[in-house]
Write a protein that holds these residues in place. Sequence first.
Motif, PDB file in Angstrom:
ATOM      1  N   MET A  87       0.841  -1.190   0.000  1.00 55.98           N
ATOM      2  CA  MET A  87       0.000   0.000   0.000  1.00 55.98           C
ATOM      3  C   MET A  87       0.883   1.249   0.000  1.00 55.98           C
ATOM      4  SD  MET A  87      -3.290   0.769   0.195  1.00 55.98           S
ATOM      5  CE  MET A  87      -3.999  -0.697   0.913  1.00 55.98           C
ATOM      6  N   PRO A  88       0.635   2.204  -0.882  1.00 56.74           N
ATOM      7  CA  PRO A  88       1.412   3.436  -0.847  1.00 56.74           C
ATOM      8  C   PRO A  88       1.298   4.085   0.521  1.00 56.74           C
ATOM      9  CG  PRO A  88       0.147   3.301  -2.854  1.00 56.74           C
ATOM     10  CD  PRO A  88      -0.324   2.173  -1.977  1.00 56.74           C
ATOM     11  N   ARG A  89       2.394   4.644   1.004  1.00 60.95           N
ATOM     12  CA  ARG A  89       2.397   5.211   2.344  1.00 60.95           C
ATOM     13  C   ARG A  89       2.376   6.736   2.285  1.00 60.95           C
ATOM     14  NH1 ARG A  89       7.758   3.309   1.867  1.00 60.95           N
ATOM     15  NH2 ARG A  89       9.323   4.962   1.915  1.00 60.95           N
ATOM     16  N   PRO A  90       1.825   7.367   3.327  1.00 64.85           N
ATOM     17  CA  PRO A  90       1.802   8.824   3.350  1.00 64.85           C
ATOM     18  C   PRO A  90       3.198   9.387   3.260  1.00 64.85           C
ATOM     19  CG  PRO A  90       0.354   7.908   5.022  1.00 64.85           C
ATOM     20  CD  PRO A  90       1.147   6.768   4.475  1.00 64.85           C
ATOM     21  N   ARG A  91       3.293  10.678   2.860  1.00 59.68           N
ATOM     22  CA  ARG A  91       4.586  11.273   2.615  1.00 59.68           C
ATOM     23  C   ARG A  91       5.481  11.203   3.840  1.00 59.68           C
ATOM     24  NH1 ARG A  91       2.192  17.247   1.172  1.00 59.68           N
ATOM     25  NH2 ARG A  91       0.979  17.523   3.029  1.00 59.68           N
ATOM     26  N   ALA A  92       6.003  10.864   4.800  1.00 58.79           N
ATOM     27  CA  ALA A  92       7.118  10.743   5.762  1.00 58.79           C
ATOM     28  C   ALA A  92       8.353  10.676   4.813  1.00 58.79           C
ATOM     29  CB  ALA A  92       7.168   9.553   6.643  1.00 58.79           C
ATOM     30  N   ALA A 150       9.577  17.288  -1.886  1.00 53.40           N
ATOM     31  CA  ALA A 150       8.981  18.078  -2.969  1.00 53.40           C
ATOM     32  C   ALA A 150       7.466  18.209  -2.826  1.00 53.40           C
ATOM     33  CB  ALA A 150       9.317  17.446  -4.315  1.00 53.40           C
ATOM     34  N   GLY A 151       6.882  17.454  -1.874  1.00 51.11           N
ATOM     35  CA  GLY A 151       5.460  17.605  -1.606  1.00 51.11           C
ATOM     36  C   GLY A 151       4.565  16.516  -2.142  1.00 51.11           C
ATOM     37  N   ALA A 152       5.098  15.329  -2.425  1.00 48.49           N
ATOM     38  CA  ALA A 152       4.259  14.228  -2.897  1.00 48.49           C
ATOM     39  C   ALA A 152       3.202  13.878  -1.859  1.00 48.49           C
ATOM     40  CB  ALA A 152       5.116  13.000  -3.195  1.00 48.49           C
ATOM     41  N   SER A 153       2.008  13.571  -2.315  1.00 47.93           N
ATOM     42  CA  SER A 153       0.912  13.225  -1.412  1.00 47.93           C
ATOM     43  C   SER A 153       1.119  11.858  -0.789  1.00 47.93           C
ATOM     44  CB  SER A 153      -0.418  13.244  -2.177  1.00 47.93           C
ATOM     45  OG  SER A 153      -0.599  14.460  -2.869  1.00 47.93           O
ATOM     46  N   LEU A 154       1.623  10.920  -1.579  1.00 53.58           N
ATOM     47  CA  LEU A 154       1.903   9.559  -1.139  1.00 53.58           C
ATOM     48  C   LEU A 154       3.169   9.074  -1.826  1.00 53.58           C
ATOM     49  CD1 LEU A 154      -1.647   7.916  -1.516  1.00 53.58           C
ATOM     50  CD2 LEU A 154      -0.556   8.516   0.645  1.00 53.58           C
ATOM     51  N   ILE A 155       3.761   8.029  -1.262  1.00 50.47           N
ATOM     52  CA  ILE A 155       4.948   7.416  -1.850  1.00 50.47           C
ATOM     53  C   ILE A 155       4.673   5.928  -2.053  1.00 50.47           C
ATOM     54  CG2 ILE A 155       7.387   6.843  -1.529  1.00 50.47           C
ATOM     55  CD1 ILE A 155       6.939   9.799  -1.957  1.00 50.47           C
ATOM     56  N   VAL A 184      -0.515  13.959  -6.114  1.00 49.29           N
ATOM     57  CA  VAL A 184       0.514  13.210  -6.818  1.00 49.29           C
ATOM     58  C   VAL A 184       1.111  12.125  -5.938  1.00 49.29           C
ATOM     59  CG1 VAL A 184       2.248  14.967  -6.202  1.00 49.29           C
ATOM     60  CG2 VAL A 184       2.706  13.389  -8.093  1.00 49.29           C
ATOM     61  N   VAL A 185       1.260  10.943  -6.531  1.00 51.71           N
ATOM     62  CA  VAL A 185       1.912   9.829  -5.871  1.00 51.71           C
ATOM     63  C   VAL A 185       3.297   9.670  -6.487  1.00 51.71           C
ATOM     64  CG1 VAL A 185       1.849   7.361  -5.359  1.00 51.71           C
ATOM     65  CG2 VAL A 185      -0.287   8.668  -5.490  1.00 51.71           C
ATOM     66  N   GLY A 186       4.332   9.710  -5.659  1.00 51.27           N
ATOM     67  CA  GLY A 186       5.684   9.532  -6.136  1.00 51.27           C
ATOM     68  C   GLY A 186       6.050   8.060  -6.180  1.00 51.27           C
ATOM     69  N   PHE A 187       6.417   7.583  -7.367  1.00 46.89           N
ATOM     70  CA  PHE A 187       6.855   6.195  -7.518  1.00 46.89           C
ATOM     71  C   PHE A 187       8.358   6.167  -7.304  1.00 46.89           C
ATOM     72  CE2 PHE A 187       7.914   2.684 -10.758  1.00 46.89           C
ATOM     73  CZ  PHE A 187       7.896   1.710  -9.771  1.00 46.89           C
ATOM     74  N   ALA A 188       8.766   5.795  -6.095  1.00 48.35           N
ATOM     75  CA  ALA A 188      10.180   5.814  -5.710  1.00 48.35           C
ATOM     76  C   ALA A 188      10.831   4.494  -6.088  1.00 48.35           C
ATOM     77  CB  ALA A 188      10.308   6.079  -4.210  1.00 48.35           C
TER      78      ALA A 188
END
Length: 200
Positions: free
Chosen positions: A1-6, A166-171, A150-154
């Motif tokens: 599950m994508p996690r909140p920005r931390a 940078a302010g991604a909503s989720l990672i 925006v979801v950042g795909f790391a």
Amino acid sequence: MPRPRATPLADDSGQDDPLAVLQEAARYGPDAVEAVEHDLITAELNAVDKAVATPGGLESISAALASGRGAGILSNNSSEAIVRYLKNTGLLGQITPVVGRKYARPDLMKPNTFPFHTALLGTERKAAETLYIGDSLSDIEVARAVGAPVVGFANKPGKAQLFVNAGASLIAEEMTEFADSLPANYFDSLLGRPSQLNNN
């Protein structure tokens, strides 16, 4: 599950990023930009024919389409390369809008907001109603600039913190996370709609 920005292009600029080479070519005038653009498109088309899909990528697109949300593509890659990839994967015609790099206009690539606004033309959606998923800093920046969640795909080490800053909503670190989450409406809360996960 994508996690909140931390296939780098050879040049004398010291750059090995093809898109950076294209931007650098602008210093030498329109003819230089077109020459690099031509070579870059050729390289992208060759790469597409050898490309292996990111695990979970096609499944995520299928999940979005099956949910009725739809899916589009906004990329700094050439439109020609995107269309060929969609043909190769049997997705051509199912994904819309598709917006690639404007020919010989590297100044209009992301994080310039031009591609995002172009993608929204002809749709009934506003930026805030569009969930944007990207794997580069320019993706996070353009989404923030237009007001889209925006979801950042790391997908590489170090990207998660970069995207958070940078302010991604989720990672998310795996594309399979999107395929698993989309059917459950996990992202709806980002778009101003109640999430089923939050209601259970």
